[in-house]
Design an enzyme around this catalytic site. Sequence first.
Site, short mmCIF file in Angstrom:
data_model
loop_
_atom_site.label_atom_id
_atom_site.label_comp_id
_atom_site.label_asym_id
_atom_site.label_seq_id
_atom_site.Cartn_x
_atom_site.Cartn_y
_atom_site.Cartn_z
N GLU A 1 15.63 -19.31 12.22
CA GLU A 1 15.35 -20.71 11.89
C GLU A 1 14.36 -21.25 12.90
OE1 GLU A 1 18.66 -23.45 11.66
OE2 GLU A 1 17.32 -25.02 10.93
N CYS B 1 19.42 -26.18 8.84
CA CYS B 1 19.18 -27.60 8.53
C CYS B 1 17.71 -27.86 8.27
CB CYS B 1 19.69 -28.48 9.65
SG CYS B 1 21.47 -28.45 9.77
N ASN C 1 21.88 -25.12 2.13
CA ASN C 1 22.39 -24.71 3.44
C ASN C 1 23.42 -25.74 3.87
OD1 ASN C 1 22.31 -23.57 6.30
ND2 ASN C 1 21.68 -25.69 6.64
N GLU C 2 24.67 -25.38 3.84
CA GLU C 2 25.72 -26.27 4.35
C GLU C 2 25.82 -27.58 3.58
OE1 GLU C 2 25.18 -27.11 8.49
OE2 GLU C 2 25.63 -25.08 9.08
O1 AHR Z 1 21.95 -22.72 13.59
C1 AHR Z 1 21.79 -24.05 13.94
C2 AHR Z 1 22.16 -25.02 12.83
O2 AHR Z 1 23.52 -24.96 12.61
C3 AHR Z 1 21.59 -24.74 11.48
O3 AHR Z 1 20.37 -25.32 11.30
C4 AHR Z 1 22.55 -25.33 10.55
O4 AHR Z 1 22.58 -24.68 9.32
C5 AHR Z 1 23.83 -25.32 11.30
O5 AHR Z 1 24.46 -26.53 11.28
#
Ligand code: AHR
Length: 917
Positions: free
Chosen positions: A60, A262, A386-387
Amino acid sequence: MSACIPVLETGYLTGQLQNETGKLFARLKVTGKEEYNMQVKINTRAEKADMQDLFGIFFEDLNHAADGGLYAELIQNRAFEFCSVDNPDYHGLTAWEKIEKGGKTELRVEKEHGLFPENPHYLVMEILEEGEDTGVCNHGFHPGIFYEKGACYNFSCYARKERGDCDRLVISLRSRTGDIYTSQAIDITDKWEKYQLTFRAPFGDRQGRLAVTAKGSGCVELDFVSLFPAHTYKNRKNGLRRDLVQLLEEMHPKFLRFPGGCLVHGGSLHAGDRDSLYRWKNTIGPVENRPSCRNNWGYNQTMGLGYYEYFLLCEDLGAKPVPVLPGGYNPHTHEAAVGDELKEYIQDALDLIEFANGDAESYWGGRRAAMGHPEPFHMEYIGIGNEEVGEPFFERYPLFHRALREKYPEIKIIGTSGPFAAGKEYDRGWQSAREVGADLVDEHYYQAPEWFIANHHRYDAFPENGPKVFLGEYASQDNTWFHALAEASYMVGMQNAAHAVKMACYAPLFCHVHYENWRPDMIWLDNCTAVPSPSYHVQKLFMNHHGDVVLAQEISEKGPSVMMSRYPDSLPGDIVLEANESRVAFENIVITEEDTEKQHTCRGTVLSPERSREKITSVDSRNYTIRLRARELSGKKGFTISFGQQDEKNRVFWRLGGWANEDSIIGEDINGRNSCLVQRTRSVEAGRNYDLEIRVRGRRVETYVDGAAEQETEVRPVTAEPVYITSSRERESGDIIVKMVNVLPRKEKVQICLEGEENSRFTGHIYRIEGYHRDDRNTFEHPDLVRPDAAEAEFDSPVFEVDIKPESLCILRLHCRQNPVLPGLYADPDMLKYQDTYYLYPTTDGFANWSGTQFHAFSSRDMREWKDEGVILDAASEQVPWSAGSAWAPAVFERDGLFTFISARKGRMEYPVSVLR
Ligand code: AHR
């Protein structure tokens, strides 16, 4: 005569490390006496579950992992696009500085007649007075550009003279204080042109600068000022940092999840917005046409590392691409795309598959081919969301799913279960995935190392059918050896539950030490060095020695597990109230101890940021109930009730209005490290009374709000098993891989029995991370403090012992030493031919005493492919009454149609006869 192969107990071996010819070499010797305190029988023929793509990596762009990290561009804000949307401190001249030695210059950023509509800004450099050294310099990423002595750098920029006589620019590599290391000139015209130069750095510098100065006076315009090391990974243009990719390459990950996190779902819904959600179509093609964008982590992303580069990276690493796309919903702002805008998101997902896998004749496949990659990228997985938590996502996710499934049934679709390991939102994610038939569910959690130990068997009972687990983000909150060890033990658990867990990756991968958004991270870096953490080494070992199928194993004679929790079956301790950055009134506080029927009625209190905590009482019972009323008077982060609190660092708590006033969490702190045990969405409304109840029954906790059940969980005690073991087989090499993790501070001796390998001997390697203190970590000063050791090993028998050091990881890779013609151990062959078939009669089992007990016969028609006809003589059995259990050198002959089998045995020659037909 028996044709079945009995299992032999051939004794046991013990491991010893010797130093031979400077190399560590392990020879495992027969000791003849039982010394082990744990035994694992690995049935090498019983395949328990396919591991598929179990261990991979997740990239990321946070912590400046891309710009300033993996993406090798050395210039920060090369296109003068930085702005306050990216970060309130940013502006068009961020990272640029005026140079005025003798002369006078003015710098400003404009966009009236820029070359690239997607990145319209450019630098206007007014040279008001010509001087010795007048212009602008860039200091790269903090603390400056890293120049390696003797290395080459590729410079490029777009420039034009707007007015005046300043038609010569001097480009120089220089020091922070302005010493020029090397320079070259370019002559510019009044038209935008691209200029390219190559420099060799005559000196090394960690805080270098790149300068563009002008001769003459007037006005010069500059854009896309870029400097890359020539020596990027594979020497690619617009390439990646070699040392960092090297570290990834050495891991041999099964897959790469990208580009976040995120990162993917934070921002505006509109692709054209500066702060848009991550839209892959904005990240391909010439870098000049990729719109610079706000990165969700509070900086700017040039998108120089875009989807094409991600796919290339996957190909280079031999890792399957696992892109994650936004689901048309921002869970932070709760904005959701509708109508055509939503369709656009779904189309993006479909088009991405065409971009990756379509042939060059397709539109998006053609775009990929035009970028230089006519062959498909063989994408197999796609993640949507994602989440994400919240109904708007779960209304949209099925639309993505159905469209993808219909057009690309072969692609595995990954849903999401939010950012917590359990609770209402987690369950909602799984429910949605089950309803639509997703292939995998992406779970995320960042927990204390003790949580990972306590939850070792989390996935054992997960069903084999339905969506599988993709643990797409996890880590244990720090980068010490103990944290990595806890992760390793959990990875063993995941591998043993490979019927349900199909993918897992640690997060995050990279952190630039000067731009930290998140810790822990697997690899720390600055502009010239990389420090792989102990977690990196654990991950790497698990991936290097992955295996394809998990083997069935049976652990016996295991010593007792060790209870690490002070109170294994209760939660006694203080009860503490807390206001979270707010003013909160607590009243009607009654604690009932169910065992003794004792009631504590406590006086109400008001807590505020100035005095945010108050202990109200202490409870010693196994079963108790806490009732109180809470009202937030001002602020917006709610309140916390701690119970079972032993000290500041060890407690269980219920927090309402946590994070951005979105969560209700039952959590646990162990040794100051926090784990969320169960979560659901809840916002605390200021001014509203909340009647709260916590029922503690042993280690079971239930919470209620205004009489309605809110959450329940079991606060698992932390029990560490002596050694966590998992074994697998790698199909191509046939290697057997045994991974062992000891989280306890005591050593163990493990006996390993490879069932099904009775006639085999092995060579192989032992990889260990051992001998470190729990708190040891790798730093820039000592980047290699914690790292694995490797030793060659020989295993003369399929039964042997291994010493497992305290708090250590040990991986055995066993390669069967095979006879070039026949598998197993054979000697003294005799042979005959009968009706077009060759028969071979060797001495067949182990040669510790240069004799065997069981004699196989093999048949072949071509003398290449041999078939084991089974045991034709078992010298240890009653089958041959005169046999003392030891024989060798068989021979066969035919007489009057009868085949006679003869072998030597201790003391005398015998003539046992085997009739082959
Ligand atoms: O890995 C860091 C963050 O943790 C990521 O962006 C997110 O998906 C999670 O909350």
